[in-house]
Scaffold this motif. Sequence first.
Motif, mmCIF file in Angstrom:
data_model
loop_
_atom_site.group_PDB
_atom_site.id
_atom_site.type_symbol
_atom_site.label_atom_id
_atom_site.label_comp_id
_atom_site.label_asym_id
_atom_site.label_seq_id
_atom_site.Cartn_x
_atom_site.Cartn_y
_atom_site.Cartn_z
ATOM 1 N N PRO A 285 -6.089 6.770 5.932
ATOM 2 C CA PRO A 285 -6.284 5.407 5.497
ATOM 3 C C PRO A 285 -6.553 5.485 4.056
ATOM 4 C CG PRO A 285 -8.060 6.216 6.795
ATOM 5 C CD PRO A 285 -7.058 7.287 6.704
ATOM 6 N N THR A 289 -9.975 -0.215 0.475
ATOM 7 C CA THR A 289 -9.339 -1.207 1.248
ATOM 8 C C THR A 289 -8.631 -2.041 0.272
ATOM 9 O OG1 THR A 289 -11.161 -2.546 0.913
ATOM 10 C CG2 THR A 289 -11.065 -1.286 2.924
ATOM 11 N N ARG A 295 -11.456 2.145 2.299
ATOM 12 C CA ARG A 295 -11.087 1.956 3.640
ATOM 13 C C ARG A 295 -11.966 2.667 4.522
ATOM 14 N NH1 ARG A 295 -5.544 0.827 4.316
ATOM 15 N NH2 ARG A 295 -5.474 -0.647 2.744
ATOM 16 N N PRO A 461 -11.194 6.178 4.548
ATOM 17 C CA PRO A 461 -9.867 6.525 4.886
ATOM 18 C C PRO A 461 -9.229 6.802 3.613
ATOM 19 C CG PRO A 461 -10.376 4.294 5.054
ATOM 20 C CD PRO A 461 -11.596 4.962 4.688
ATOM 21 N N ARG A 463 -5.663 6.983 2.028
ATOM 22 C CA ARG A 463 -4.316 6.961 2.274
ATOM 23 C C ARG A 463 -3.734 7.633 1.220
ATOM 24 N NH1 ARG A 463 -0.812 3.200 4.135
ATOM 25 N NH2 ARG A 463 -0.862 3.424 5.888
ATOM 26 N N TRP A 730 -7.668 -0.323 12.209
ATOM 27 C CA TRP A 730 -8.068 1.072 12.289
ATOM 28 C C TRP A 730 -8.452 1.501 13.678
ATOM 29 C CZ3 TRP A 730 -6.395 3.238 8.141
ATOM 30 C CH2 TRP A 730 -6.290 2.477 6.983
ATOM 31 N N GLY A 755 -4.274 -0.449 9.155
ATOM 32 C CA GLY A 755 -4.546 0.932 9.506
ATOM 33 C C GLY A 755 -4.041 1.378 10.862
ATOM 34 N N TRP A 779 -1.810 -1.085 5.200
ATOM 35 C CA TRP A 779 -1.947 0.337 5.449
ATOM 36 C C TRP A 779 -1.466 0.759 6.814
ATOM 37 C CZ3 TRP A 779 -2.847 2.364 0.940
ATOM 38 C CH2 TRP A 779 -3.545 1.614 -0.007
#
Length: 933
Positions: A285, A289, A295, A461, A463, A730, A755, A779
Amino acid sequence: MAMSLSADDEDYDSDSTEQQRPPNRPKPKMATPASASLSTPGSTGVKLPSNRSASGARRRRTRCRKCEACVRTECGECHFCKDMKKFGGPGRMKQSCIMRQCIAPVLPHTAVCVVCGEAGKEDTLDEEEEKFNAMLMECSICNEIVHPNCLKVKDVAGVVNDELPNCWECPKCNYAGKTGKQKRGPGFKYASNLPGSLLREQRLGREARDDGDQTPSASSTGGGVGVALGATGLSPAGALGGASCTATISSSSSSSLSLKRKSEREDAPRPRTDESSGPHTGRLPPLLTPSGLPRPRPEIPAFLRKKRKLFEDDDEEEQQEDANARRKKKTWRDDPLIPRLSQVKKEDEEDEDEEEEEEEHSEREQEDEEDDDKLTVKRLSRTDEGRRNRLKEEEDEGEEEDEEQDEEEERSSRRSERSPGPLRATPASLESDQSLGSSPRAGPSSEGGGSGDGGPERTPPTRTSRVSAHPHPHPHSQPQAQAQPHPGQPQSRRRRRLPNRELSSELSKELNLEIQRTEDTLANENRQPLRGDPGDGPDNEDEASENEEPKRPYRNGTGGNLLGGLRDGRAGDLDRVGGGGGGERPHLRAREMNGTPWELRHFYGPPQITPLGFNRSSPAVRPPPPRSPPKCVQMERHVIRPPPISPPPERLPLADGHSHVAQREAWLAIFSHMTHQDLCVCMRVCKTWNRWCCDKRLWTRIDLNRCKSITPLMLSGIVRRQPATLDLSWTNISKKQLSWLINRLPGLRVLLLSGCSWVAVSALCTSSCPLLRTLDVQWVEGLKDAQMRDLLSPPTDNRPGQMDTRSKLRNIVDLRLAGLDITDSSLRLIIKNMPLLSRLDLSYCNHINDQSINLLTAAGTTTRDSLTEVNLSVCNRVTDQSLTYFKRCGSICRIDLRFCKQVTRQACERFIAEMSVSVPFGLREDKLLQKLS
DNA sequence: CCAAACGTGTGG
DNA sequence: CCACACGTTTGG
């Protein structure tokens, strides 16, 4: 048993000519599909025998004609309806309308006892036990149909299957230790064929449903409630279970019970395999965010994966089923959610495959159960009929309006209002539920979500590739809440939501109701402003709540529950879910305004589908025999039946036979101030509260953000509660699960899937959610132009003539695409298919450039005038040029260009100066333009 | 006798 | 593995 065959034959004989082989397949010869091809009877015949030989042929069941489903009229929109000649179809499928899948298929009138050759005689008796012994019971294992009284072996008790009327595991089979798992319980159809079939879930659901019905009848109420209360405070599970069990179980049952459990346990024990492997497939992720928040849930992946598996495996299901059965507890107490929490925790620890997961759940449950053993919950089977009838009418009316209009507003308001904390439901809340359920596991679960649970999630997360660790600009605040980060401080925001696990069973029920409502609503499409705020007019929403059908008390309540203490939620939920829509559809269709017909169809259709078995209530009379766990039910193919609808009681029934003075609405006003966690606790109090607390007004938003594993119970719980906003960000939700869910949430307005994997999100390609206003697919790994095309394409399952060429997502107002590798190709589709798009989040989309903005604001596009907020933060290819394009937007109110390296402050100031002539703009932050006022 | 629909086998 | 198709069953 061997006997069965002969026996069966006999039965049949009565009516049909004997020749008829075993009813069902028996005749394979001809019947074989395309019999035509096989002209030779023999050939066909050959095949059949093998299978059937094992056990006697099963007698075909027929619809009860009383349940909600049976009473409904064809929806005219499902696949089967479309096939019917009356609806212009070819008539080849010859299947019942999905909405009309009987909840409690009964033995045909022609069925007779293998031993005495006589039909059921329960009508001639008054006492329950006597009735039971005089009624025909079909063994789900050997298929023999007998009068319990006609059996010589009375030492061993049969195990009653609450899921289906007149269905049990006869003493012979029981004694022999046979298991019916492999076989399918009679009455279960091809659920798998149905769009929404969820094997596992269904199973769960069934169990869930057990809960008590209406008022706690004797056992349940008194004891149940009291217990529950105590439980809430203390250890609900145990208390509940115990209470119920005792009440229900009859002497005879006890023995049977023991048997059942044994089997269950056996299943349960399975070792869990740990998946431990990591999280999702590797996707990370993004750190931040979109909104700038980092995230959440880095770890999630692993869990998620597991989760997904759940639905997938059938085998597992069986096992699980067993487990579930065992688990069964009263539904009302258990919330699917609850289990989840506990499960989640466990899961976290354990990683398992899908199957495993399911198993796990079951195991968990089992464990719980075991722990609680005593807990056996009664299952209440539903009395479909009554409930259905009642519910339908009432509910329909009220709710309609609300949803759409209000939704948005409500959502926002509600979120904050109602479940401010709750949603996030910290594990605790969940736990509460869980605890009720049984669960030891309760704990926490959560995965992380929210609260911090732990571990995995916490890690932000990342990414990687895409996201650079930029601070995030905070995208526009998204309405929806939680999921999105707030602007401003990216980092800080990371809130973690706690998953609501409470949902479980109850949810399901509500969901069903809601579904119906929604359907109605849709149909009507009026948007009356309903605001269903809790406080406001309960009326509308009430309806929803009503839906649940609490009642199904019966016998199940009594003994059956033992099984498992399942989390009822599911079962009930499922059923309900399905149920709702049916009857009303027609109207809906006509009305559906927004949705094209097809949309509606989908709605209806899916919702209707419920997991099979759960609903079935056995005939009113249920005998003392213990109820067997659903195991037999081979859930794999359950027929998904519509959930029964029954309005929740207006007043709280008291032990003295009177009702509490306060009306439901008054109670709801109080409940509206409670957190989801607290609501879960309240749900354990009694059946009435259980239903009331599932009122959809109390659950407008369900947040499972980062909930590692999404269990069937949870799903059913969600459906029962029919949230307008659902955050599954997520999570490891699988495509199957999501598809099942979406089909049962016709009133869903906000869906957050950030997510999640594209595989899961792709469920949106085949499901319809006409009312969806906000879609968050930030995401989502694997979501690129090609996938976007699939998402936006018109439905494919429509029939000619009914085809709707409009995008399934045509009503999207708020689209969140942060972190996706999409290009102008996707934007063109969006522009073309989302005429109402107002808020667009393209932050972290590295392929977005000035040309993209040019497209969005080009003359002739709907987005030019519809866009009010655009988030382009961290889009490094966007330059000052884009600002000139935005001048063309008539409604633009907010442009987030934070962290866009090629955008200068000077350009922003220039934009403000030029726009000031007509619309005053200001810089909220560096490169964050916002309309003043 | 007929409409409805159950349950299964199988082709794609 | 699902969607489809079909013979047969069921109730009226």
